[in-house]
Design an enzyme around this catalytic site. Sequence first.
Site, PDB file in Angstrom:
ATOM      1  N   GLY A  48      41.665  51.296  42.645  1.00 45.92           N
ATOM      2  CA  GLY A  48      41.776  51.119  41.206  1.00 45.92           C
ATOM      3  C   GLY A  48      43.196  51.303  40.699  1.00 45.92           C
ATOM      4  O   GLY A  48      43.417  51.971  39.685  1.00 45.92           O
ATOM      5  N   ILE A  49      44.172  50.698  41.395  1.00 48.17           N
ATOM      6  CA  ILE A  49      45.570  50.809  41.004  1.00 48.17           C
ATOM      7  C   ILE A  49      46.229  49.427  41.028  1.00 48.17           C
ATOM      8  O   ILE A  49      45.713  48.491  41.629  1.00 48.17           O
ATOM      9  CB  ILE A  49      46.357  51.777  41.909  1.00 48.17           C
ATOM     10  CG1 ILE A  49      46.227  51.356  43.383  1.00 48.17           C
ATOM     11  CG2 ILE A  49      45.881  53.211  41.704  1.00 48.17           C
ATOM     12  CD1 ILE A  49      47.008  52.236  44.345  1.00 48.17           C
ATOM     13  N   ILE A  72      46.613  44.059  43.025  1.00 50.30           N
ATOM     14  CA  ILE A  72      45.555  44.799  42.332  1.00 50.30           C
ATOM     15  C   ILE A  72      44.576  45.328  43.371  1.00 50.30           C
ATOM     16  O   ILE A  72      43.974  44.559  44.128  1.00 50.30           O
ATOM     17  CB  ILE A  72      44.824  43.903  41.315  1.00 50.30           C
ATOM     18  CG1 ILE A  72      45.812  43.389  40.252  1.00 50.30           C
ATOM     19  CG2 ILE A  72      43.674  44.674  40.653  1.00 50.30           C
ATOM     20  CD1 ILE A  72      45.183  42.501  39.197  1.00 50.30           C
ATOM     21  N   GLU A  73      44.438  46.643  43.418  1.00 45.21           N
ATOM     22  CA  GLU A  73      43.511  47.304  44.346  1.00 45.21           C
ATOM     23  C   GLU A  73      42.208  47.596  43.606  1.00 45.21           C
ATOM     24  O   GLU A  73      42.158  48.434  42.708  1.00 45.21           O
ATOM     25  CB  GLU A  73      44.119  48.618  44.869  1.00 45.21           C
ATOM     26  CG  GLU A  73      45.453  48.466  45.583  1.00 45.21           C
ATOM     27  CD  GLU A  73      45.293  48.252  47.080  1.00 45.21           C
ATOM     28  OE1 GLU A  73      44.129  48.227  47.563  1.00 45.21           O
ATOM     29  OE2 GLU A  73      46.322  48.121  47.762  1.00 45.21           O
ATOM     30  N   ILE A  74      41.151  46.860  43.974  1.00 49.30           N
ATOM     31  CA  ILE A  74      39.880  46.982  43.260  1.00 49.30           C
ATOM     32  C   ILE A  74      39.054  48.142  43.827  1.00 49.30           C
ATOM     33  O   ILE A  74      39.189  48.522  44.991  1.00 49.30           O
ATOM     34  CB  ILE A  74      39.060  45.680  43.349  1.00 49.30           C
ATOM     35  CG1 ILE A  74      38.733  45.336  44.820  1.00 49.30           C
ATOM     36  CG2 ILE A  74      39.798  44.540  42.676  1.00 49.30           C
ATOM     37  CD1 ILE A  74      37.777  44.182  44.999  1.00 49.30           C
TER      38      ILE A  74
END
Length: 525
Positions: A243-244, A301-303
Site C-alpha cells: 500500500g505504498i 504502486i504497491e497494492i
Amino acid sequence: MPYKSIHYSVILCHIFLLFLFIFQPGRAQAQANIVNPKQVYSYSIMQRDIERLAAAYPDLVSVQTLGKTAYGRELWAVKLGRGESVLFLNGSHHAREWMTTTLLMKIFDTYAQSYYLDKPIGPYDVREILNHVSIWIVPMVNPDGVTLSQQGTAGLPKEATALLNRYNRGSANFTRWKANMQGLDLNRQYPANWSMMKNAVHYPNYQNYSGIKPVQAPEVKMMMDFTYKMDPDITVSYHSSGGIIFWHYHTLAANLVRDREIASSLARLTGYSLVRPEKNPSGGGYKDWFIQEFERPGFTIEIGNYAGEGSLPLSAFGNIWAENRQVPLYTASQAYKLWLKRQSVQILNQKMSLLTETPVYPGAGAATSSSVIASQEVLTLARKGDWYRIKTGSGAGWIHPAPGHLGIVEEIDADADIKQATALRKYPDAFAPKVAFLSQQSVKVTGRLGTWLRVASGEGKWWIDGREAVLRWPVKSTGTDNAKEGPSAAPENAEPDSPAPEMTPAASPVPVQPLGASAEGISVR
C-alpha cells in the site's frame, strides 16, 4: 391473408428491425463482464480474456505481441483508447505479484464497457478521456515466472526442474517465486544505476538476482523497446504489496513539483502512502529507468497489505479494486495535459468538413467552451496536438474534435449495395448517434471519408460503415474543393494562439455526445 395475420406480421417485422437496430452484431455494443477476478489469474486465462475483449470491442481495443520469452510465451500488449497521447500501465514484473495482472485486466474490461455504454466512473468521463488518450497495458511482464509461481514445475523436463529447484533454495514450493525462469529479477534489470544496486544477489535465485549485466532478460529488452515506440507521457508499474507509492528517482528539480502533485493525488485516490525520496535510491526498476530516460512522471504502486514472500489472497481484491479503479483515468487525464503541452502549433490553412455540432473554445486546452458551432465547412487555420483553430463566417476559435467530427470528405457520385442490416449514423464513427436503419438495398453515395460512405436517404445525408456495403463502379469524383484553400485563405495576422473573436453565444450550451470508435485507417479526428 386475414387482417389479423397481416397486422401481427407487421408488428413482428417492426420488432425484428428494432432488434437489429439496437443489437447490431459486433458493432459498438457493450458486453457482460469478461474478466473474473475471483480466481488465480493465470497466463492462459489472461490470453483467453484478451482474445475475448478484442473480439467484443473491435472499435476500441487492439492487441499486439512484443515477442516471446525464453519458454515461448508471448509478451502481450493491449491498447484501450483512440488518442495520440499515451499512458502506459504494466504489471507482474514479479511472478508472485500476479494479482497486479488481475487488476489491470479488470481495468481493461471495466473501461471498455464504460466507453461503449458511455457511463462515467466516479467523476471521470471515460469516453471523453479514451477519445483523446490511448492506454497501453502490458498486464503480465513475466509470464514464465507467473506460471512457475502458480503451477510449479509440472510439465517441465527433469533437468529444468532440478535447476529451478536449486534456484529456489532446494524447495519445490514456488509460490514465493519472484524472478523469471532464468532466476533473473526483472525489476532489477533496467539500466538505472544498475551497478550500484542495493540488496542484490549475484547468482540465479528466486528473487533479487540482478544478472551479469543490465537488459540481460529478453522481457526487459522488449519492455524498453516498446516504451521507446509508445513514447508515453506517464507510466504506472503495478507491484505488490504494502500500500505504498514510489514516485521519485533522481528527479530533476524542474520536475519535482509536477511529479509530487500527481503522486499526492494518487495517494489521495488510493489511500496509499508516498515513499519519501532517497538521496541514493537503489535503482534498476522500470520506473527508475523511465524517469531517468524520459524525464517524465513514472510511478510504482504497491497494492494490498504487506504479504511478505507470498502472493496476496484472493479476498484482498475487492479492496484493491476500490482503491485503484480510478487511478488510470486520473493518470490518463494528466498524461494528456503533459502531451498537449509538448505539442507545437502547426499552420494548416486548409478547408475541412465539421460533421457534427461542436463546442468552440478560446484556446487549445481550455476547460470551458465559449460557444457552439453547427456542422459546416470550416477553414482550419492551425493545429496543436488534437486541437484545431478554425475560422468561419462568425469568427475564429479552437475545437477539440473526437473521432468522426472533422475530416476532409471526398465528394463522389456512386451507388452502393448494402450487404447487411446497417445503421445510418450522424457522422462517420461507429459510436455516432443512429438516425435511421437500412435493410439490404441499393443507395446513392455522395461522399467518402476513409472506410465510411455518405449516403442520401430520405431528406438527409448520413453515414454508413463502408465495410457493410459494396460500391458499384465506376465511382465518379465530383471534386474535393474543401481539401485545400488558396493563398487568399490565410487571414491577416492569424496568430494561432490569439484569443478567439466572438461566435454564436453559448448561453444554453448544446450537449455534445462524446464519440467512439473510428475504423482502422480512417483519417478523421
